[in-house]
Design a protein around this motif. Structure first.
Motif, PDB file in Angstrom:
ATOM      1  N   LEU B  56       7.988  14.393  53.808  1.00  0.00           N
ATOM      2  CA  LEU B  56       8.807  13.225  53.783  1.00  0.00           C
ATOM      3  C   LEU B  56       7.928  12.108  53.525  1.00  0.00           C
ATOM      4  CD1 LEU B  56      10.824  13.780  57.231  1.00  0.00           C
ATOM      5  CD2 LEU B  56      11.799  13.754  54.838  1.00  0.00           C
ATOM      6  N   GLU B  57       6.651  11.812  54.103  1.00  0.00           N
ATOM      7  CA  GLU B  57       5.803  10.868  53.605  1.00  0.00           C
ATOM      8  C   GLU B  57       5.363  10.788  52.112  1.00  0.00           C
ATOM      9  OE1 GLU B  57       2.248  10.509  56.061  1.00  0.00           O
ATOM     10  OE2 GLU B  57       2.245   8.261  55.854  1.00  0.00           O
ATOM     11  N   ASP B  58       5.161  12.150  51.671  1.00  0.00           N
ATOM     12  CA  ASP B  58       4.779  12.002  50.199  1.00  0.00           C
ATOM     13  C   ASP B  58       5.968  11.461  49.288  1.00  0.00           C
ATOM     14  OD1 ASP B  58       2.486  13.221  50.649  1.00  0.00           O
ATOM     15  OD2 ASP B  58       2.755  14.835  50.264  1.00  0.00           O
ATOM     16  N   ALA B  59       7.125  11.844  49.691  1.00  0.00           N
ATOM     17  CA  ALA B  59       8.349  11.437  49.127  1.00  0.00           C
ATOM     18  C   ALA B  59       8.696  10.011  49.398  1.00  0.00           C
ATOM     19  CB  ALA B  59       9.589  12.270  49.440  1.00  0.00           C
ATOM     20  N   GLY B  60       7.958   9.281  50.169  1.00  0.00           N
ATOM     21  CA  GLY B  60       8.114   7.937  50.495  1.00  0.00           C
ATOM     22  C   GLY B  60       9.465   7.401  51.179  1.00  0.00           C
ATOM     23  N   LEU B  61       9.723   8.500  52.190  1.00  0.00           N
ATOM     24  CA  LEU B  61      10.985   8.441  52.880  1.00  0.00           C
ATOM     25  C   LEU B  61      10.625   7.903  54.370  1.00  0.00           C
ATOM     26  CD1 LEU B  61      12.915  11.466  52.000  1.00  0.00           C
ATOM     27  CD2 LEU B  61      13.356   9.072  51.093  1.00  0.00           C
ATOM     28  N   VAL B  62       9.376   8.055  54.549  1.00  0.00           N
ATOM     29  CA  VAL B  62       8.902   7.642  56.271  1.00  0.00           C
ATOM     30  C   VAL B  62       7.297   7.231  55.955  1.00  0.00           C
ATOM     31  CG1 VAL B  62      10.240   9.491  57.388  1.00  0.00           C
ATOM     32  CG2 VAL B  62       7.666   9.992  56.697  1.00  0.00           C
ATOM     33  N   THR B  63       7.097   6.657  56.796  1.00  0.00           N
ATOM     34  CA  THR B  63       5.548   6.133  56.977  1.00  0.00           C
ATOM     35  C   THR B  63       4.833   6.414  58.282  1.00  0.00           C
ATOM     36  OG1 THR B  63       6.770   4.043  56.297  1.00  0.00           O
ATOM     37  CG2 THR B  63       4.211   4.126  55.788  1.00  0.00           C
ATOM     38  N   SER B  64       3.501   6.236  58.247  1.00  0.00           N
ATOM     39  CA  SER B  64       2.825   6.635  59.629  1.00  0.00           C
ATOM     40  C   SER B  64       1.687   5.519  59.621  1.00  0.00           C
ATOM     41  CB  SER B  64       2.252   7.748  59.604  1.00  0.00           C
ATOM     42  OG  SER B  64       1.124   7.856  58.469  1.00  0.00           O
ATOM     43  N   ARG B  65       1.638   5.383  60.731  1.00  0.00           N
ATOM     44  CA  ARG B  65       0.355   4.209  61.100  1.00  0.00           C
ATOM     45  C   ARG B  65      -0.312   4.568  62.168  1.00  0.00           C
ATOM     46  NH1 ARG B  65       2.163  -1.927  60.512  1.00  0.00           N
ATOM     47  NH2 ARG B  65       3.640  -1.244  62.018  1.00  0.00           N
ATOM     48  N   LEU B  66      -1.696   4.589  62.399  1.00  0.00           N
ATOM     49  CA  LEU B  66      -2.361   5.016  63.398  1.00  0.00           C
ATOM     50  C   LEU B  66      -2.589   3.896  64.367  1.00  0.00           C
ATOM     51  CD1 LEU B  66      -3.649   7.829  63.950  1.00  0.00           C
ATOM     52  CD2 LEU B  66      -5.936   6.867  63.114  1.00  0.00           C
ATOM     53  N   GLU B  67      -2.154   4.141  65.648  1.00  0.00           N
ATOM     54  CA  GLU B  67      -2.292   2.894  66.582  1.00  0.00           C
ATOM     55  C   GLU B  67      -3.066   3.337  67.763  1.00  0.00           C
ATOM     56  OE1 GLU B  67       1.387   0.960  67.056  1.00  0.00           O
ATOM     57  OE2 GLU B  67       1.743   0.776  65.116  1.00  0.00           O
TER      58      GLU B  67
END
Lengths: 108, 108
Positions: B56-67
């Motif tokens: 999903l992230e590769d397709a640009g539909l979701v993002t992730s952020r390390l917190e």
DNA sequence: ACCACCTGTCAGAAAAATCTTACAAGGTTA
DNA sequence: TAACCTTGTAAGATTTTTCTGACAGGTGGT
């Protein structure tokens, strides 16, 4: 009975393939055609095209109709159906709620 | 460089899976979450969820952020991006024109 | 030290999708 | 009859996707 989520999933799976996108393109651009002719246009084997067309037809994105040409040959003509699917986080989330459970004894 | 057709195909492939639809649903409904928590919500293993999230992230539909949480633990939060994809015979035919050829020596 | 979380990744199995090749059958024309 | 077009489909190989289980590392608390 097939839920909205299941139908969306089927449509997405049907469209998620380069050959099938090209099939839609060819039918949409050049108009309705029969199977063998379409196979020549796209450049893939007829049995393979047959498989892709079945997937698109099962998803309700194209239709086929058997017609007799002037020479009496039976030609199977395909054409694109006027689908309109909107994909947004909201619409996807909404449809996902009605997905069939992943259990083995659930599909109708 | 990735064409419009290739990007559409990637998005469609990313969405054409029941688990990934549910992931979108969970993130959209309950808001951003970290991986392990999301795995518990959906009921799949963490390595499997990791695989689906990457798609999903590769397709640009979701993002992730390390917190970093209050206790100092590193949590990887995911959230849905505001995508908007319209699927009609015309839009599909248009995008299909820019698909990468099926040859072996073409991908960048 | 140990337990309970969190993170990522890798290898191999299992399942599903894709593709090729070959077959069987129909009609038209020479 | 043979050649050429059309149709469908079934078997088997190949490729891709999906999934599991195991490993390795980090931090905080008991």
């Amino acid at each position: 009975m097939k839920s909205e989520g299941d139908r969306l999933l089927e449509s997405l799976a049907a469209l998620a393939n380069p050959h099938r996108l090209r099939i839609i393109e060819a039918l949409q651009t050049n108009g309705r055609t029969y199977v063998s002719q379409l196979a020549r246009e796209i450049g893939i084997s007829r049995p393979l095209l047959h498989l892709h067309l079945r997937k698109l037809e099962d998803a309700g994105l194209v239709t086929s109709r058997l017609e007799l040409s002037d020479e009496g040959k039976a030609l199977n003509f395909y054409e694109v159906l006027p689908f309109d699917i909107a994909l947004t986080p909201t619409s996807v989330a909404d449809a996902a709620q009605s997905l069939s459970p992943p259990s083995k004894t659930s599909e109708a």
